[in-house]
Design an enzyme around this catalytic site. Sequence first.
Site, PDB file in Angstrom:
ATOM      1  N   THR A  90       0.828  -1.216   0.000  1.00 62.10           N
ATOM      2  CA  THR A  90       0.000   0.000   0.000  1.00 62.10           C
ATOM      3  C   THR A  90       0.858   1.260   0.000  1.00 62.10           C
ATOM      4  OG1 THR A  90      -0.139  -0.031   2.423  1.00 62.10           O
ATOM      5  CG2 THR A  90      -1.929  -1.124   1.206  1.00 62.10           C
ATOM      6  N   HIS A  94       6.213   0.575  13.658  1.00 56.93           N
ATOM      7  CA  HIS A  94       5.588   0.136  12.410  1.00 56.93           C
ATOM      8  C   HIS A  94       5.884  -1.339  12.183  1.00 56.93           C
ATOM      9  CE1 HIS A  94       9.307  -0.011   9.850  1.00 56.93           C
ATOM     10  NE2 HIS A  94       9.737   0.848  10.763  1.00 56.93           N
ATOM     11  N   HIS A 144       4.086  -5.115   9.812  1.00 54.53           N
ATOM     12  CA  HIS A 144       2.979  -5.767   9.101  1.00 54.53           C
ATOM     13  C   HIS A 144       2.204  -6.662  10.072  1.00 54.53           C
ATOM     14  CE1 HIS A 144       4.098  -4.220   5.236  1.00 54.53           C
ATOM     15  NE2 HIS A 144       5.251  -4.854   5.197  1.00 54.53           N
TER      16      HIS A 144
END
Length: 351
Positions: free
Chosen positions: A72, A128, A130
């Site tokens: 993204t 940050h 996933h």
Amino acid sequence: MCRSLRMVTRRTAILGAAALLFGFTIIEMQIMRLRGPFDTTTNYRRTSDQTSAEQYMDDNNAVVLYNRVPKTGSTTFTNFVYDLSKKNGIYVAHINTTKNSHIMSIQDQYKLVQNITDWKDFRPVFFHGHMAYLDFRRFRTPITPMYINIVRDPLERLVSYYYFLRFGDDYRKGLNRARHGDKTTFDECVKIGRRSSDCAPEKLWLQIPFFCGQIAECWEVGSEWALQEAKHNLASNYLLVGLTEQMEDFVVVLEAILPRMFQGMLQNMRSGSKSHIRKTLNKKPLSEDTVAKFKASKIWKMEMEFYNFAKEQFEFIKKQSTVVSKDGLLEPAPKRFRYEKVYGPKGLILK
């Protein structure tokens, strides 16, 4: 003798009362100890090393968590955050899960929440990774990070991921990916029609579970409950969710909300190095037949419903004067509220 008896009785009563008072004191101390330092029902002063709501709301103590959805534009965005870390005096930490798993064991969830809560000396901080949304309130933590994220058209995201697995990108050109050597196009893959293949409609199911969270039902493909939970979390538990195709606007709004952490990012994106812009290699345009097949899929419709919900919310935020247009470009808007008619115990403080 009666006098002596009365004195003994009085002394016994005094000693009994003292013992009772001491007992109550011990019980109260035990209750306070069990309640712990974060209990809000007890009226006692906190020690200086305990996190208070006032300290957490300070920009210097901000905790931001970006649970990045793959493909993204997340690598591009986080690289610009790293660029700002020294200049803005912020900490940046990557949460790297084993085998890139998007869900975590309950013990790892607990430990992560504990670390993020306790690392008071490393703030303001930007985490940050996933990973699917993690509800910090479940662990009764005294703080909840400010979540942010970016979403993308679900089919475009899947196509990008498909070719990324085979050809990589221009960010790390020499690295062979999981499907290296497979030259089957996305269209050809769809024609073959294997349900377990990388191009199956079920593979679209990713942005919904990422926002839904670490719950089993979130990862049940096609779950209506998961879709509604993802919408609820986006609207209620995320500070901001942007769009891949509107990355600059996303940055503008972030600078307006949290300038201490993101100040200068927009300028860096517009005039800085373009090496951070990550592009998948050998991506082929889709045929009309492929697009039509996906649009007939229930999974595509659900993921598009979520994407459009996110888009509508982002457009709504931009329209609320968070940003202003200048020379055709968006910029952070000045503050548009003030305090007046402020009274205190001695009368008027501010007109």
